[in-house]
Design an enzyme around this catalytic site. Structure first.
Site, mmCIF file in Angstrom:
data_model
loop_
_atom_site.group_PDB
_atom_site.id
_atom_site.type_symbol
_atom_site.label_atom_id
_atom_site.label_comp_id
_atom_site.label_asym_id
_atom_site.label_seq_id
_atom_site.Cartn_x
_atom_site.Cartn_y
_atom_site.Cartn_z
ATOM 1 N N HIS A 67 -6.457 -7.624 12.931
ATOM 2 C CA HIS A 67 -5.213 -6.837 12.952
ATOM 3 C C HIS A 67 -4.936 -6.429 14.393
ATOM 4 O O HIS A 67 -5.838 -6.000 15.102
ATOM 5 C CB HIS A 67 -5.410 -5.594 12.065
ATOM 6 C CG HIS A 67 -4.160 -4.836 11.779
ATOM 7 N ND1 HIS A 67 -3.042 -5.420 11.220
ATOM 8 C CD2 HIS A 67 -3.845 -3.526 11.943
ATOM 9 C CE1 HIS A 67 -2.099 -4.495 11.061
ATOM 10 N NE2 HIS A 67 -2.553 -3.341 11.494
ATOM 11 N N ARG A 108 -10.779 -0.180 14.397
ATOM 12 C CA ARG A 108 -10.707 0.533 13.122
ATOM 13 C C ARG A 108 -11.851 0.088 12.222
ATOM 14 O O ARG A 108 -12.841 0.794 12.107
ATOM 15 C CB ARG A 108 -9.331 0.270 12.490
ATOM 16 C CG ARG A 108 -8.966 1.215 11.387
ATOM 17 C CD ARG A 108 -7.484 1.204 11.078
ATOM 18 N NE ARG A 108 -6.967 -0.086 10.612
ATOM 19 C CZ ARG A 108 -5.688 -0.293 10.259
ATOM 20 N NH1 ARG A 108 -4.809 0.697 10.312
ATOM 21 N NH2 ARG A 108 -5.284 -1.480 9.846
ATOM 22 N N ARG A 132 0.938 -10.972 6.526
ATOM 23 C CA ARG A 132 0.807 -9.705 5.769
ATOM 24 C C ARG A 132 2.065 -8.899 6.081
ATOM 25 O O ARG A 132 2.140 -8.172 7.061
ATOM 26 C CB ARG A 132 -0.460 -8.951 6.197
ATOM 27 C CG ARG A 132 -1.743 -9.767 6.029
ATOM 28 C CD ARG A 132 -2.991 -8.915 6.297
ATOM 29 N NE ARG A 132 -3.030 -8.302 7.608
ATOM 30 C CZ ARG A 132 -3.630 -8.802 8.682
ATOM 31 N NH1 ARG A 132 -4.258 -9.962 8.611
ATOM 32 N NH2 ARG A 132 -3.614 -8.152 9.828
ATOM 33 N N ASP A 178 11.299 23.363 -1.623
ATOM 34 C CA ASP A 178 12.037 22.577 -2.614
ATOM 35 C C ASP A 178 13.533 22.513 -2.367
ATOM 36 O O ASP A 178 14.261 21.883 -3.124
ATOM 37 C CB ASP A 178 11.818 23.189 -4.006
ATOM 38 C CG ASP A 178 10.395 23.642 -4.180
ATOM 39 O OD1 ASP A 178 9.521 22.766 -4.242
ATOM 40 O OD2 ASP A 178 10.145 24.872 -4.199
ATOM 41 N N TYR A 227 14.291 31.320 5.177
ATOM 42 C CA TYR A 227 13.107 32.053 5.640
ATOM 43 C C TYR A 227 13.184 32.352 7.134
ATOM 44 O O TYR A 227 13.604 31.493 7.924
ATOM 45 C CB TYR A 227 11.845 31.223 5.402
ATOM 46 C CG TYR A 227 11.433 31.126 3.963
ATOM 47 C CD1 TYR A 227 11.041 32.263 3.240
ATOM 48 C CD2 TYR A 227 11.412 29.890 3.315
ATOM 49 C CE1 TYR A 227 10.647 32.158 1.910
ATOM 50 C CE2 TYR A 227 11.013 29.782 1.982
ATOM 51 C CZ TYR A 227 10.636 30.922 1.293
ATOM 52 O OH TYR A 227 10.235 30.820 -0.008
ATOM 53 N N CYS A 270 12.909 24.739 3.142
ATOM 54 C CA CYS A 270 11.962 25.380 2.211
ATOM 55 C C CYS A 270 11.163 24.295 1.484
ATOM 56 O O CYS A 270 11.365 23.106 1.704
ATOM 57 C CB CYS A 270 12.708 26.230 1.197
ATOM 58 S SG CYS A 270 13.904 27.363 1.931
ATOM 59 N N LYS A 283 0.843 -1.198 0.000
ATOM 60 C CA LYS A 283 0.000 0.000 0.000
ATOM 61 C C LYS A 283 0.882 1.253 0.000
ATOM 62 O O LYS A 283 2.085 1.167 0.313
ATOM 63 C CB LYS A 283 -0.912 -0.023 1.245
ATOM 64 C CG LYS A 283 -0.172 -0.095 2.568
ATOM 65 C CD LYS A 283 -1.119 -0.458 3.720
ATOM 66 C CE LYS A 283 -0.384 -0.494 5.043
ATOM 67 N NZ LYS A 283 -1.211 -1.081 6.113
HETATM 68 C C1 LIG Z 1 -0.480 -2.001 6.800
HETATM 69 C C2 LIG Z 1 -1.061 -3.273 7.269
HETATM 70 C C3 LIG Z 1 -0.255 -4.411 7.422
HETATM 71 C C4 LIG Z 1 1.246 -4.370 7.305
HETATM 72 O O1 LIG Z 1 1.782 -3.879 8.493
HETATM 73 P P1 LIG Z 1 3.356 -3.872 8.770
HETATM 74 O O2 LIG Z 1 3.450 -3.410 10.170
HETATM 75 O O3 LIG Z 1 3.945 -2.890 7.816
HETATM 76 O O4 LIG Z 1 3.833 -5.252 8.539
HETATM 77 C C5 LIG Z 1 -0.879 -5.608 7.735
HETATM 78 N N1 LIG Z 1 -2.211 -5.665 7.912
HETATM 79 C C6 LIG Z 1 -3.013 -4.594 7.805
HETATM 80 C C7 LIG Z 1 -4.472 -4.736 8.024
HETATM 81 C C8 LIG Z 1 -2.461 -3.364 7.493
HETATM 82 O O5 LIG Z 1 -3.259 -2.290 7.398
#
Ligand SMILES: *Cc1c(COP(=O)(O)O)cnc(C)c1O
Length: 370
Positions: free
Chosen positions: A168, A138, A221, A314, A266, A312, A40
């Site tokens: 999660h 969440r 994951r 850039d 700045y 700044c 992602k």
């Molecule tokens: C982003 C995410 C992950 C990956 O998490 P890491 O800590 O980067 O391994 C796994 N599961 C869900 C639901 C996430 O949103």
């Protein structure tokens, strides 16, 4: 956004490091387990397409993204592996997801009920994983009653293909395991509502995979660990070293010696000391090199050089230890050159986490792959 290919600022991504991190994680897997690479947010800033292809080559068997557009972009790049969208997708986009053979997350009974007329009208079957909220707060189903009704709805519809169920963890990277264990218990309790479990049951992000064993998970994951960073920052140590995959480099584009009390940037907050050599770098907060980097360091000629005056949009300025010519290489993020410029050390300076340092690096910086 135009990509800055005509300035020396660039992100170098070492795809071999990503592959090695995946391979190392594969060695820890049990027989029924596989790795889905989490790509992602443009692969945590590394470039989603290149990272996905490298991860799949190294033995990951699927991909996770946050939003449908990220999944579609990967399909358009020719990737055929399973792609799971972790976030909530608008029910109106279901047929789009189905057309690209993308697996969605079902976050609630209400979402599922709203999806049914869409599926019936368009005569398509939705491939999905069901999300359980065991304490992250969440998205996901929290209560047994909702889950039971939801499972009835799934059973009654031929347009719903339940392929996985997952949760999660909120504290997989913390030393105190009480809340983690509470979530595991909750996960197991909710799984008891299933007559038969779907093919995939999963709960492991990187921190869970690295520091917790014996969990009901068929998929890892794998996100931050694949990019070579410690999910906990510095609070827990890694059982196996990971290889950081990303470097951020630029070059000095302007060098000058200034007189005492010359102001820089700045707000004229920096006043030069006698004989100061000042270097200008072509990177600023629009690149994700945020204003709060003022006072931190970059590495030039193996020397730490302070970022002086305000950053700044850039550009930003650094104090050089001595004269260095324009064109001299500058390392901004590079764990090999110095731990002080690792994403984790920078995150500590900024009061954030390494994930955020990487994700902020904007599209304007070209990604170069090695
Ligand atoms: C982003 C995410 C992950 C990956 O998490 P890491 O800590 O980067 O391994 C796994 N599961 C869900 C639901 C996430 O949103």
């Amino acid at each position: 956004m135009a990509i800055g290919s005509h300035r020396p600022t660039r992100i170098i991504v070492n795809l071999d490091a990503i592959k090695q991190n995946i391979q190392q994680e594969r060695e820890q897997l049990k027989d029924n387990q596989e790795i889905y690479a989490v790509v992602k947010a443009n692969g945590y800033g590394h470039g989603a397409e290149a990272v996905s292809k490298a991860a799949l080559e190294a033995g990951a068997t699927g991909l996770c993204v946050a939003i449908l557009d990220e999944a579609i972009a990967l399909r358009k790049s020719g990737i055929e592996a399973p792609i799971l969208v972790l976030g909530v997708t608008d029910v109106r986009d279901i047929t789009l997801a189905v057309n690209y053979n993308i697996i969605l997350t079902v976050p609630s009974l209400k979402w599922l009920e709203t999806s049914l007329p869409v599926l019936e009208t368009s005569q398509v079957t939705l491939r999905f994983h069901l999300k359980l909220d065991t304490g992250m707060g969440r998205i996901g189903v929290r209560e047994r009653e909702e889950l039971k009704t939801l499972l009835e709805v799934i059973k009654a519809s031929s347009y719903l293909s339940l392929e996985g169920v997952f949760t999660h963890f909120a504290t997989a990277d913390s030393e105190n395991e009480d809340y983690f264990n509470h979530q595991v218990t909750r996960f197991k309790q909710l799984l008891e509502c299933f007559e038969a479990l779907p093919q995939h049951v999963h709960c492991a992000n990187s921190a869970t995979a690295i520091w917790h064993d014996d969990l009901p998970t068929t998929i890892i994951r794998y996100g931050i660990g694949m990019y070579g960073l410690n999910p906990s920052g510095t609070s827990l140590s890694l059982p196996h070293p990971l290889l950081p995959a990303l470097k951020l480099e630029t070059e000095l584009v302007h060098v000058k010696q200034v007189q005492e009390k010359t102001s820089i940037s700045y707000g004229a907050t920096y006043s030069a000391n006698p004989g100061d050599w000042i270097g200008t770098l072509p990177i600023g907060y629009a690149d994700g090199w945020v204003r709060a980097m003022q006072g931190y360091i970059v590495m030039i000629d193996n020397q730490p050089c302070e970022i002086i005056g305000r950053v700044c949009m850039d550009q930003c300025m650094v104090k050089l230890p001595y004269y260095l010519p324009e064109g001299t290489a500058v390392s901004l993020i590079n764990s090999e050159v110095s731990e002080r410029i690792s994403p984790t050390a920078i995150a500590e300076y900024l009061g954030t986490i390494n994930y955020e340092v990487l994700c902020l690096l904007s599209e304007r910086i070209p990604r170069v792959y090695q």
